[in-house]
Design a protein around this motif. Structure first.
Motif, PDB file in Angstrom:
ATOM      1  N   MET A  81      16.637   5.741  26.197  1.00  0.00           N
ATOM      2  CA  MET A  81      17.720   6.104  27.264  1.00  0.00           C
ATOM      3  C   MET A  81      17.067   7.372  27.844  1.00  0.00           C
ATOM      4  O   MET A  81      16.555   8.295  27.211  1.00  0.00           O
ATOM      5  CB  MET A  81      19.147   6.329  26.725  1.00  0.00           C
ATOM      6  CG  MET A  81      19.987   6.949  27.665  1.00  0.00           C
ATOM      7  SD  MET A  81      21.667   7.094  27.271  1.00  0.00           S
ATOM      8  CE  MET A  81      22.294   5.591  26.780  1.00  0.00           C
ATOM      9  N   ARG A  82      17.184   7.496  29.031  1.00  0.00           N
ATOM     10  CA  ARG A  82      16.821   9.152  29.733  1.00  0.00           C
ATOM     11  C   ARG A  82      17.952   9.924  30.003  1.00  0.00           C
ATOM     12  O   ARG A  82      19.003   9.500  30.505  1.00  0.00           O
ATOM     13  CB  ARG A  82      16.056   8.773  31.176  1.00  0.00           C
ATOM     14  CG  ARG A  82      14.574   8.013  30.848  1.00  0.00           C
ATOM     15  CD  ARG A  82      14.066   7.580  32.518  1.00  0.00           C
ATOM     16  NE  ARG A  82      13.984   8.761  33.344  1.00  0.00           N
ATOM     17  CZ  ARG A  82      13.086   9.404  33.430  1.00  0.00           C
ATOM     18  NH1 ARG A  82      11.770   9.160  32.859  1.00  0.00           N
ATOM     19  NH2 ARG A  82      12.881  10.524  34.355  1.00  0.00           N
ATOM     20  N   ILE A  83      17.816  11.136  29.217  1.00  0.00           N
ATOM     21  CA  ILE A  83      19.043  11.935  29.271  1.00  0.00           C
ATOM     22  C   ILE A  83      18.650  13.130  30.057  1.00  0.00           C
ATOM     23  O   ILE A  83      17.788  13.793  29.412  1.00  0.00           O
ATOM     24  CB  ILE A  83      19.406  12.049  27.785  1.00  0.00           C
ATOM     25  CG1 ILE A  83      19.736  10.728  27.128  1.00  0.00           C
ATOM     26  CG2 ILE A  83      20.884  12.980  27.805  1.00  0.00           C
ATOM     27  CD1 ILE A  83      20.097  10.810  25.683  1.00  0.00           C
ATOM     28  N   PHE A  84      19.518  13.681  30.758  1.00  0.00           N
ATOM     29  CA  PHE A  84      19.480  15.133  31.851  1.00  0.00           C
ATOM     30  C   PHE A  84      20.083  15.837  31.056  1.00  0.00           C
ATOM     31  O   PHE A  84      21.408  15.930  30.654  1.00  0.00           O
ATOM     32  CB  PHE A  84      19.850  14.732  33.140  1.00  0.00           C
ATOM     33  CG  PHE A  84      19.693  16.147  33.752  1.00  0.00           C
ATOM     34  CD1 PHE A  84      18.483  16.621  33.979  1.00  0.00           C
ATOM     35  CD2 PHE A  84      20.832  16.577  34.478  1.00  0.00           C
ATOM     36  CE1 PHE A  84      18.249  17.814  34.816  1.00  0.00           C
ATOM     37  CE2 PHE A  84      20.643  17.707  35.418  1.00  0.00           C
ATOM     38  CZ  PHE A  84      19.422  18.226  35.666  1.00  0.00           C
ATOM     39  N   VAL A  85      19.365  17.095  30.559  1.00  0.00           N
ATOM     40  CA  VAL A  85      20.110  18.061  29.728  1.00  0.00           C
ATOM     41  C   VAL A  85      20.082  19.526  30.526  1.00  0.00           C
ATOM     42  O   VAL A  85      18.836  20.046  30.755  1.00  0.00           O
ATOM     43  CB  VAL A  85      19.425  18.353  28.341  1.00  0.00           C
ATOM     44  CG1 VAL A  85      20.023  19.426  27.561  1.00  0.00           C
ATOM     45  CG2 VAL A  85      19.467  17.049  27.527  1.00  0.00           C
ATOM     46  N   THR A  86      21.098  20.066  30.881  1.00  0.00           N
ATOM     47  CA  THR A  86      21.010  21.365  31.438  1.00  0.00           C
ATOM     48  C   THR A  86      21.265  22.467  30.186  1.00  0.00           C
ATOM     49  O   THR A  86      21.734  22.136  29.296  1.00  0.00           O
ATOM     50  CB  THR A  86      22.349  21.713  32.552  1.00  0.00           C
ATOM     51  OG1 THR A  86      23.531  21.326  31.554  1.00  0.00           O
ATOM     52  CG2 THR A  86      22.345  20.624  33.455  1.00  0.00           C
ATOM     53  N   GLY A  87      20.559  23.602  30.524  1.00  0.00           N
ATOM     54  CA  GLY A  87      20.682  24.595  29.470  1.00  0.00           C
ATOM     55  C   GLY A  87      19.818  24.158  28.393  1.00  0.00           C
ATOM     56  O   GLY A  87      19.660  24.436  27.127  1.00  0.00           O
ATOM     57  N   ALA A  88      18.568  23.483  28.758  1.00  0.00           N
ATOM     58  CA  ALA A  88      17.836  22.668  27.838  1.00  0.00           C
ATOM     59  C   ALA A  88      16.863  23.679  26.985  1.00  0.00           C
ATOM     60  O   ALA A  88      16.376  23.390  25.969  1.00  0.00           O
ATOM     61  CB  ALA A  88      16.816  21.705  28.510  1.00  0.00           C
ATOM     62  N   THR A  89      16.705  25.145  27.594  1.00  0.00           N
ATOM     63  CA  THR A  89      15.980  25.965  26.731  1.00  0.00           C
ATOM     64  C   THR A  89      16.680  26.940  25.919  1.00  0.00           C
ATOM     65  O   THR A  89      16.238  27.867  25.628  1.00  0.00           O
ATOM     66  CB  THR A  89      14.899  26.720  27.708  1.00  0.00           C
ATOM     67  OG1 THR A  89      15.372  27.098  28.660  1.00  0.00           O
ATOM     68  CG2 THR A  89      13.830  25.522  28.280  1.00  0.00           C
ATOM     69  N   GLY A  90      18.018  26.664  26.107  1.00  0.00           N
ATOM     70  CA  GLY A  90      18.861  27.968  25.354  1.00  0.00           C
ATOM     71  C   GLY A  90      18.970  27.565  24.031  1.00  0.00           C
ATOM     72  O   GLY A  90      18.565  26.634  23.340  1.00  0.00           O
ATOM     73  N   TYR A  91      19.902  28.259  23.337  1.00  0.00           N
ATOM     74  CA  TYR A  91      19.970  28.115  21.897  1.00  0.00           C
ATOM     75  C   TYR A  91      20.469  26.790  21.390  1.00  0.00           C
ATOM     76  O   TYR A  91      19.704  26.001  20.551  1.00  0.00           O
ATOM     77  CB  TYR A  91      20.720  29.335  21.431  1.00  0.00           C
ATOM     78  CG  TYR A  91      20.998  29.514  19.911  1.00  0.00           C
ATOM     79  CD1 TYR A  91      20.087  29.631  18.947  1.00  0.00           C
ATOM     80  CD2 TYR A  91      22.239  28.756  19.190  1.00  0.00           C
ATOM     81  CE1 TYR A  91      20.140  29.767  17.551  1.00  0.00           C
ATOM     82  CE2 TYR A  91      22.437  28.758  17.757  1.00  0.00           C
ATOM     83  CZ  TYR A  91      21.349  29.182  16.834  1.00  0.00           C
ATOM     84  OH  TYR A  91      21.679  29.067  15.608  1.00  0.00           O
ATOM     85  N   ILE A  92      21.501  26.347  21.865  1.00  0.00           N
ATOM     86  CA  ILE A  92      22.090  24.849  21.574  1.00  0.00           C
ATOM     87  C   ILE A  92      21.354  23.797  22.478  1.00  0.00           C
ATOM     88  O   ILE A  92      20.952  22.891  21.834  1.00  0.00           O
ATOM     89  CB  ILE A  92      23.602  24.892  22.047  1.00  0.00           C
ATOM     90  CG1 ILE A  92      24.210  25.704  21.069  1.00  0.00           C
ATOM     91  CG2 ILE A  92      24.088  23.421  21.940  1.00  0.00           C
ATOM     92  CD1 ILE A  92      25.991  25.914  21.448  1.00  0.00           C
TER      93      ILE A  92
END
Length: 67
Positions: free
Chosen positions: A1-12
């Motif tokens: 599955m292709r998943i789009f992640v916002t905040g991908a470089t943050g802690y969580i």
């Protein structure tokens, strides 16, 4: 599955990206910085440049993803 992640470089977000990739998913990570691009590529994720204030970047990321 292709998943789009916002905040991908943050802690969580960075932990979520690693877990998703380790589970076999393809990840598209949203980042606004050159350092973020490097971090995401090193993690094995695809990169979507932009930020949460740029609706076009959000639309592009979500259009390429299943989730």
């Amino acid at each position: 599955m292709r998943i789009f992640v916002t905040g991908a470089t943050g802690y969580i977000g960075s932990a979520v990206v690693r877990e998703l990739i380790n589970a076999g998913h393809k990840v598209i990570g949203l980042t606004r910085s050159d350092i973020g691009v490097t971090i995401l590529k090193e993690a094995g994720a695809e990169v979507q440049r932009g930020d949460l204030d740029d609706l076009d970047s959000i639309r592009r990321g979500t259009a390429e993803a299943d989730a």
